[in-house]
Design a protein around this motif. Structure first.
Motif, PDB file in Angstrom:
ATOM      1  N   PRO A 277       0.831  -1.211   0.000  1.00 24.63           N
ATOM      2  CA  PRO A 277       0.000   0.000   0.000  1.00 24.63           C
ATOM      3  C   PRO A 277       0.860   1.254   0.000  1.00 24.63           C
ATOM      4  O   PRO A 277       1.980   1.261   0.513  1.00 24.63           O
ATOM      5  N   VAL A 278       0.322   2.351  -0.549  1.00 24.95           N
ATOM      6  CA  VAL A 278       1.116   3.572  -0.711  1.00 24.95           C
ATOM      7  C   VAL A 278       0.716   4.653   0.287  1.00 24.95           C
ATOM      8  O   VAL A 278       1.284   5.744   0.259  1.00 24.95           O
ATOM      9  N   LEU A 279      -0.236   4.390   1.175  1.00 26.30           N
ATOM     10  CA  LEU A 279      -0.668   5.376   2.157  1.00 26.30           C
ATOM     11  C   LEU A 279      -0.315   4.894   3.557  1.00 26.30           C
ATOM     12  O   LEU A 279      -0.670   3.769   3.951  1.00 26.30           O
ATOM     13  N   VAL A 280       0.357   5.738   4.336  1.00 23.75           N
ATOM     14  CA  VAL A 280       0.711   5.394   5.709  1.00 23.75           C
ATOM     15  C   VAL A 280      -0.551   5.119   6.520  1.00 23.75           C
ATOM     16  O   VAL A 280      -0.601   4.177   7.323  1.00 23.75           O
ATOM     17  N   LYS A 281      -1.582   5.922   6.331  1.00 18.12           N
ATOM     18  CA  LYS A 281      -2.818   5.744   7.107  1.00 18.12           C
ATOM     19  C   LYS A 281      -3.435   4.378   6.859  1.00 18.12           C
ATOM     20  O   LYS A 281      -3.912   3.722   7.790  1.00 18.12           O
ATOM     21  N   GLN A 282      -3.448   3.948   5.606  1.00 21.86           N
ATOM     22  CA  GLN A 282      -4.013   2.636   5.295  1.00 21.86           C
ATOM     23  C   GLN A 282      -3.231   1.530   5.989  1.00 21.86           C
ATOM     24  O   GLN A 282      -3.800   0.597   6.562  1.00 21.86           O
ATOM     25  N   ILE A 283      -1.900   1.621   5.961  1.00 19.32           N
ATOM     26  CA  ILE A 283      -1.063   0.605   6.596  1.00 19.32           C
ATOM     27  C   ILE A 283      -1.258   0.627   8.111  1.00 19.32           C
ATOM     28  O   ILE A 283      -1.334  -0.431   8.751  1.00 19.32           O
ATOM     29  N   ALA A 284      -1.361   1.826   8.696  1.00 23.01           N
ATOM     30  CA  ALA A 284      -1.583   1.937  10.140  1.00 23.01           C
ATOM     31  C   ALA A 284      -2.902   1.283  10.532  1.00 23.01           C
ATOM     32  O   ALA A 284      -2.970   0.511  11.500  1.00 23.01           O
ATOM     33  N   LEU A 285      -3.954   1.563   9.787  1.00 25.43           N
ATOM     34  CA  LEU A 285      -5.259   0.981  10.100  1.00 25.43           C
ATOM     35  C   LEU A 285      -5.243  -0.529   9.933  1.00 25.43           C
ATOM     36  O   LEU A 285      -5.822  -1.260  10.746  1.00 25.43           O
ATOM     37  N   ASP A 286      -4.575  -1.010   8.879  1.00 25.02           N
ATOM     38  CA  ASP A 286      -4.487  -2.460   8.664  1.00 25.02           C
ATOM     39  C   ASP A 286      -3.788  -3.153   9.827  1.00 25.02           C
ATOM     40  O   ASP A 286      -4.056  -4.327  10.114  1.00 25.02           O
ATOM     41  N   ALA A 287      -2.867  -2.442  10.476  1.00 27.75           N
ATOM     42  CA  ALA A 287      -2.147  -3.011  11.620  1.00 27.75           C
ATOM     43  C   ALA A 287      -2.852  -2.725  12.943  1.00 27.75           C
ATOM     44  O   ALA A 287      -2.334  -3.072  14.008  1.00 27.75           O
TER      45      ALA A 287
END
Length: 337
Positions: A277-287
């Motif tokens: 993924p290219v968005l930090v927010k998306q990766i944070a939410l996924d974790a």
């Protein structure tokens, strides 16, 4: 049979995934535990039936590994910060060693500044030499608290080999050298184990080791996202108090601390994926991190950089071909063959 040509590897890593991939003699999973940037130095020298691993680390990490079913392993400290690391919940001391039989599991908290050595021995050529000494059986783990007092040459040999592999690897490449090193290692090990009491089986906390092993296996199967205490307890049919006590005994951290560390490491892995993924927010939410400011703060405290900095330094599209092993991007590797 002619002795094998030695193989030498000297590498520095800033990524535990790449470090795990470079290790031999067992499956390994490692997670950063301490705050700040990570750097590990690995030296691996293979001499036919004997392999010598030496490692130095400037940050702490948690490790889980399974020894190959056709090898024994001997793990000992090289004197940097004795007594601080845990091996299967045990502080082995500056003169002690932990012996792993074929297929045995290793759980470790490796302390910042630790320098350690691991010798692995192929079962077939060395079985006769170890017959009658304090060697563990298949799946067993033993502790010899005074092994390096009995045979100080063992630690000295590991240090000398690591230094030679880094500074002058060509010196170790000859078949005759490989045969001589194998003889030295086996002679020192047999000297240390012969006549010693049977290796103390690591019985204390055996149920806790099983609990932790089962919990980590459950977490490894849940690769797509974060897992929390309630799910682990339900899967293992055990209460949180018992599971927390097990993680404290084995790794020196609570289950909650372990899970948070795992989630941060999961986020870092996703941030570094070439095609992730290219968005930090998306990766944070996924974790499982819904508060982005607190996530960024915890991430920076753990890894020494912001999530956006990690993402900005993500390598380009991977050219990895399944089945082909290439040096990881995060390692600076010098190999000889």
């Amino acid at each position: 049979m002619h002795p094998a040509v030695p193989r030498i590897l000297s590498a520095e890593f800033t990524d535990l995934g790449a470090f795990s991939a470079a290790m031999q003699d067992g499956e390994a999973e490692n997670m950063q535990l301490g705050a700040g940037a990570l750097r590990l130095r690995l030296t691996l020298a293979e001499f036919g039936p004997v392999r010598v691993h030496a490692n130095a680390v400037d940050n702490s990490y948690l490790a889980r590994a399974t020894v190959h079913r056709d090898r024994w392993a001997v793990f000992f400290d090289l004197g940097a910060v004795p007594g601080r690391s845990r091996i299967n919940g045990l502080h082995i001391g500056s003169a002690g060693a932990v012996l792993f039989g074929p297929g045995a599991e290793l759980h470790a908290q490796v302390a910042k500044g630790q320098q350690w050595a691991m010798l692995t021995l192929s079962s077939d050529p060395v079985a006769a030499m170890l017959d009658g000494v304090a060697a563990p059986g298949a799946g067993q783990v033993g502790h010899v608290p005074d092994l390096l007092h009995r045979t100080p040459a063992l630690a000295a040999l590991a240090r000398d080999l690591a230094l030679a592999a880094r500074a002058d690897p060509a010196r170790l490449e000859r078949r005759a050298v490989g045969a001589a090193v194998t003889e030295q290692v086996m002679g020192a090990l047999v000297e240390g184990l012969a006549g010693a009491p049977a290796a103390d089986d690591v019985r204390a906390g055996r149920r806790q080791l099983r609990l932790v092993g089962s919990a980590v296996e459950y977490l490894e199967a849940a690769l797509e996202g974060p897992v929390y205490t309630q799910s682990v307890c339900a899967a293992l049919d055990v209460g949180p108090r018992a599971l927390n006590a097990a993680f404290r005994s084995v790794y020196g951290v609570t289950l909650q601390q372990y899970l948070l560390t795992r989630r941060l490491n999961l986020a870092r892995s996703r941030l570094r994926e070439p095609e992730g993924p290219v968005l930090v927010k998306q990766i944070a939410l996924d974790a499982g991190f819904w508060h982005f400011g607190r996530f960024s703060l915890a991430y920076r405290r753990m890894f020494g950089e912001t999530p956006s900095a990690t993402l900005a330094n993500r390598p380009g599209r991977s050219s990895f071909v399944p089945g082909v092993c290439a040096p990881p991007y995060s390692a600076h590797i010098k190999t000889t063959r």
